[in-house]
Design an enzyme around this catalytic site. Structure first.
Site, PDB file in Angstrom:
ATOM      1  N   LYS A  22       1.173  -0.971   0.039  1.00 11.82           N
ATOM      2  CA  LYS A  22      -0.240  -0.031  -0.110  1.00 11.82           C
ATOM      3  C   LYS A  22       1.092   1.288   0.126  1.00 11.82           C
ATOM      4  CE  LYS A  22      -3.906   2.434   2.203  1.00 11.82           C
ATOM      5  NZ  LYS A  22      -5.151   1.888   3.049  1.00 11.82           N
TER       6      LYS A  22
ATOM      7  N   ASP B 188      -1.468  10.339  -6.461  1.00 11.13           N
ATOM      8  CA  ASP B 188      -0.295   9.874  -6.766  1.00 11.13           C
ATOM      9  C   ASP B 188       0.138   8.711  -6.231  1.00 11.13           C
ATOM     10  OD1 ASP B 188      -0.467   9.908  -4.465  1.00 11.13           O
ATOM     11  OD2 ASP B 188       0.818  11.714  -3.628  1.00 11.13           O
TER      12      ASP B 188
ATOM     13  N   ARG C 213       0.957  -5.430   3.509  1.00  6.27           N
ATOM     14  CA  ARG C 213      -0.190  -5.817   3.744  1.00  6.27           C
ATOM     15  C   ARG C 213      -0.612  -7.127   3.129  1.00  6.27           C
ATOM     16  NH1 ARG C 213      -5.754  -1.917   3.686  1.00  6.27           N
ATOM     17  NH2 ARG C 213      -5.775  -2.849   0.688  1.00  6.27           N
TER      18      ARG C 213
ATOM     19  N   ARG D  31     -13.714  -7.118  -2.155  1.00  6.92           N
ATOM     20  CA  ARG D  31     -14.469  -6.186  -1.253  1.00  6.92           C
ATOM     21  C   ARG D  31     -15.843  -6.632  -2.241  1.00  6.92           C
ATOM     22  NH1 ARG D  31     -10.759  -1.704  -0.240  1.00  6.92           N
ATOM     23  NH2 ARG D  31      -8.930  -3.132  -0.761  1.00  6.92           N
TER      24      ARG D  31
ATOM     25  N   ASP E  57     -16.309  -0.167  -0.653  1.00  4.46           N
ATOM     26  CA  ASP E  57     -15.400  -0.573  -1.070  1.00  4.46           C
ATOM     27  C   ASP E  57     -14.358  -0.916  -0.039  1.00  4.46           C
ATOM     28  OD1 ASP E  57     -15.505   2.265  -1.118  1.00  4.46           O
ATOM     29  OD2 ASP E  57     -13.672   2.544  -1.321  1.00  4.46           O
TER      30      ASP E  57
ATOM     31  N   ASP F 258      -8.692  -1.757   5.066  1.00  8.97           N
ATOM     32  CA  ASP F 258      -8.695  -0.187   5.259  1.00  8.97           C
ATOM     33  C   ASP F 258      -8.512   0.658   5.885  1.00  8.97           C
ATOM     34  OD1 ASP F 258      -8.432  -1.185   2.488  1.00  8.97           O
ATOM     35  OD2 ASP F 258      -9.599   0.252   1.386  1.00  8.97           O
TER      36      ASP F 258
HETATM   37  P1  AMP Z   1     -10.127   4.850   0.503  1.00  8.40           P
HETATM   38  O1  AMP Z   1     -11.589   6.060   0.634  1.00  8.40           O
HETATM   39  O2  AMP Z   1      -9.142   5.297   1.315  1.00  8.40           O
HETATM   40  O3  AMP Z   1     -10.722   3.316   0.397  1.00  8.40           O
HETATM   41  O4  AMP Z   1      -9.817   4.815  -1.511  1.00  8.40           O
HETATM   42  C1  AMP Z   1     -11.262   5.229  -1.607  1.00  8.40           C
HETATM   43  C2  AMP Z   1      -9.869   5.140  -3.248  1.00  8.40           C
HETATM   44  O5  AMP Z   1      -8.895   6.395  -3.810  1.00  8.40           O
HETATM   45  C3  AMP Z   1      -9.870   3.451  -3.873  1.00  8.40           C
HETATM   46  O6  AMP Z   1      -9.969   3.440  -4.410  1.00  8.40           O
HETATM   47  C4  AMP Z   1      -8.728   3.683  -3.259  1.00  8.40           C
HETATM   48  O7  AMP Z   1      -7.358   3.431  -3.780  1.00  8.40           O
HETATM   49  C5  AMP Z   1      -7.798   5.733  -3.827  1.00  8.40           C
HETATM   50  N1  AMP Z   1      -7.237   6.402  -2.957  1.00  8.40           N
HETATM   51  C6  AMP Z   1      -6.711   6.716  -2.175  1.00  8.40           C
HETATM   52  N2  AMP Z   1      -5.858   7.684  -1.922  1.00  8.40           N
HETATM   53  C7  AMP Z   1      -5.235   7.466  -3.421  1.00  8.40           C
HETATM   54  C8  AMP Z   1      -3.792   7.998  -3.755  1.00  8.40           C
HETATM   55  N3  AMP Z   1      -2.996   8.312  -2.574  1.00  8.40           N
HETATM   56  N4  AMP Z   1      -3.586   7.369  -4.946  1.00  8.40           N
HETATM   57  C9  AMP Z   1      -4.202   7.058  -5.849  1.00  8.40           C
HETATM   58  N5  AMP Z   1      -5.155   6.480  -5.039  1.00  8.40           N
HETATM   59  C10 AMP Z   1      -6.000   6.618  -3.924  1.00  8.40           C
HETATM   60 MG    MG Z   2     -10.730   1.616   0.212  1.00  2.00          MG
END
Ligand code: AMP
Ligand code: MG
Length: 521
Positions: free
Chosen positions: A122, A134, A192, A199, A269, A279
């Site tokens: 991750k 990013d 991880r 999911r 998700d 997550d």
């Molecule tokens: P999360 O709410 O952290 O579970 O993320 C929601 C979505 O945003 C998922 O598809 C993650 O892979 C994406 N995401 C979160 N942070 C980043 C990041 N820094 N760069 C790229 N994708 C991200």
């Molecule tokens: Mg997520």
């Protein structure tokens, strides 16, 4: 780690034919190939040695440069094909379309002692699912994920795991508070580990796109590896599959309520198809018992993901999963029945769990009333959840209500509130409780022993993780190790760590990272 050759996911599921690492909508595929970004100066900060042992990774190998290179993405294991998974999701109640592994890259699968484990980095850089971000992760969120996933495991809560925590040596730009103040932070990667990272959203995406062929392939794959006891690929087995996912989700949420864990972002998700906590973002631990509390600043207004609402959201998410599976089943009734049963079963399991927390191991028809009264009175004195339940086990059957109150009083954040009607309510509660406990056949010692197995003495309080982060930011990683060690035995008395068995200090009440967190990570 050369045993990473077993790769069922990439071999048995459809692959995105495009191999360039460009952001795009990926259709009719469960994953896209993606290579981790090279890191400039990787440094291993911590390894979860028990997890490594479970994976069959030797101590010697952990000490090698090769291990560091693998868990920070600089070396791709021979013959493995790293990839990012495609999934969608409902975020805060709305369909958000394609999401996917935007910053997680899967290395492959290890099978050890008949258990399949997926390894995933991750924060390993961009993938086709990175959207506008990013693909990276910062040290603070990585420390939080690393420590909490292992702590949850030792608490007995179903969860994904962590193998290692590393710095990348690269800087990452973040607006931590979403207030227009960007700053560079240290980049980090958590390796991880989980039996699967699938999911609810992994299934939803194909259903929403009406790609029932891929949906079916993915469901059959999931059944084959994770629900092998179910009959093969029939409507009946899909219904049973949904039933088992529902049961696992319910069990997971009961555990969250038991230990006072608030996930913070229960989007579909972020709900595992195996009922694992997954997550770790702006999660938090209840300190003052408060069903209305959420750690997530993004959710401050509606508090959708507040502690007391987690069971309802679990059900809401299961409705979305049921909708996604419906095209394969074409009969709503059995799915509705399962969802209805969730409500009844949740009520029963919650009651059972709360009975155990207060040390009642027989049943009485007035128990629900007694427990509801407790939940109300706990809030009147702003009571620390972890301390309260642990101290409750020290109460003796023959204590007076006043003596019992004295024993649990250290868990009050506002002891000054203990007067007038609040005091009367506590006295009444203890009068009823003590009467109830006197009817139990267990001795005081036996009851305490049983209670201490469900009421942890130590949890990863929000401020504790923040202290470890602040030190790590200065290059001192000792607190990460101390907390890791402490939280491996959360139910045991650990006299040398008694300082962690205390209420959150007042300075941490409103400090960023110690009470509320943003999704920025
Ligand atoms: P999360 O709410 O952290 O579970 O993320 C929601 C979505 O945003 C998922 O598809 C993650 O892979 C994406 N995401 C979160 N942070 C980043 C990041 N820094 N760069 C790229 N994708 C991200
Ligand atoms: Mg997520």
């Amino acid at each position: 780690m050369n045993r990473l050759l077993q790769d069922t996911f990439t071999k048995e599921l459809p692959q995105d034919p495009t191999v360039e690492n460009t952001r795009r909508q990926v259709e009719k595929a469960c994953y896209s190939l993606a290579t981790p970004k090279k890191t400039s100066n990787p440094k291993l900060l911590h390894v979860a040695t028990e997890m490594a042992e479970t994976l069959g990774i030797s101590k010697e190998f952990i000490g090698t440069h090769e291990f560091l290179e693998i868990v920070t993405g600089n070396k791709v294991i021979e013959k493995s094909k790293p990839y990012a998974m495609c999934y969608g999701g409902h975020q805060f109640g709305h369909w958000a379309g394609q999401l996917g592994d935007g910053r997680a890259i899967n290395l492959g699968e290890i099978v050890q002692d008949n258990q399949r484990w997926f390894l995933q980095l991750k924060g390993a850089g961009e993938t086709p699912y990175s959207r506008t971000a990013d693909g990276l992760a910062v040290l603070r969120s990585s420390v939080r994920e690393y420590l909490c996933s292992e702590a949850m495991f030792y608490l007995g809560v179903p969860t994904t795991r962590a193998l290692s925590l590393s710095l990348t040596g690269d800087q990452v730009l973040r607006d931590m508070l979403y207030d227009g103040h960007q700053a560079y932070e240290k980049g980090a990667i958590v390796c991880r580990v989980a039996p699967s990272f699938l999911r609810f959203g992994s299934f939803e995406i194909f259903s929403v796109r009406q790609d029932y062929k891929t949906l079916k392939t993915l469901v059959n794959y999931t059944l084959k590896y994770y629900y092998p006891h179910l009959p093969k690929n029939s409507k009946a087995s899909y219904i049973q599959f949904f039933k088992e996912v529902t049961e696992r989700t319910l069990t997971m949420i009961i555990h969250w309520q038991r230990v006072g864990f608030v996930h913070g972002v229960m989007n579909t998700d972020n709900l595992s198809i195996l009922g694992l906590t997954i997550d770790y973002g702006p999660y938090g631990w209840l300190e003052g018992y408060d069903p209305e509390w959420t750690p997530n600043t993004t959710d401050r207004q509606h508090k959708r993901y507040r502690y007391g609402n987690q069971p309802n959201i679990g059900l809401w998410n299961l409705y979305q999963l049921a909708n996604s599976l419906y095209p394969l089943i074409e009969d709503a009734e059995p799915l509705e029945e399962i969802l209805e049963d969730y409500k009844t079963n949740y009520g029963l399991s919650y009651l059972e769990m709360m009975r155990a927390k207060v040390g009642l191991f027989s049943k009485h028809e007035l128990d629900s009333e007694l427990l509801e009264a407790l939940e109300t009175v706990l809030q009147k004195t702003e009571t620390d959840m972890t301390l309260f339940f642990r101290l409750l086990s020290t109460i003796h059957k023959n204590d007076t209500p006043a003596a019992a109150i004295t024993k649990i009083k250290p868990s009050f954040y506002t002891p000054s509130a203990l007067k007038g009607t609040v005091l009367t309510r506590w006295e009444t509660w203890f009068t009823n409780y003590l009467k109830r406990v006197q009817n139990e056949s267990l001795s005081d010692v036996e009851r305490q022993e049983k209670m201490n197995k469900v009421n942890p003495k130590y949890v990863l309080r929000n401020y504790m993780a923040q202290l470890a982060i602040d030190k790590a930011d200065e290059g001192d990683y000792s607190l990460i190790d101390e907390l890791y060690t402490l939280l491996k035995n959360p139910y045991d008395e650990q006299p040398s760590y008694e300082k962690w068995f205390c209420k959150r200090p007042e300075w941490a009440r409103n400090k960023v990272g110690c009470s509320m967190l943003s999704c920025s990570s």
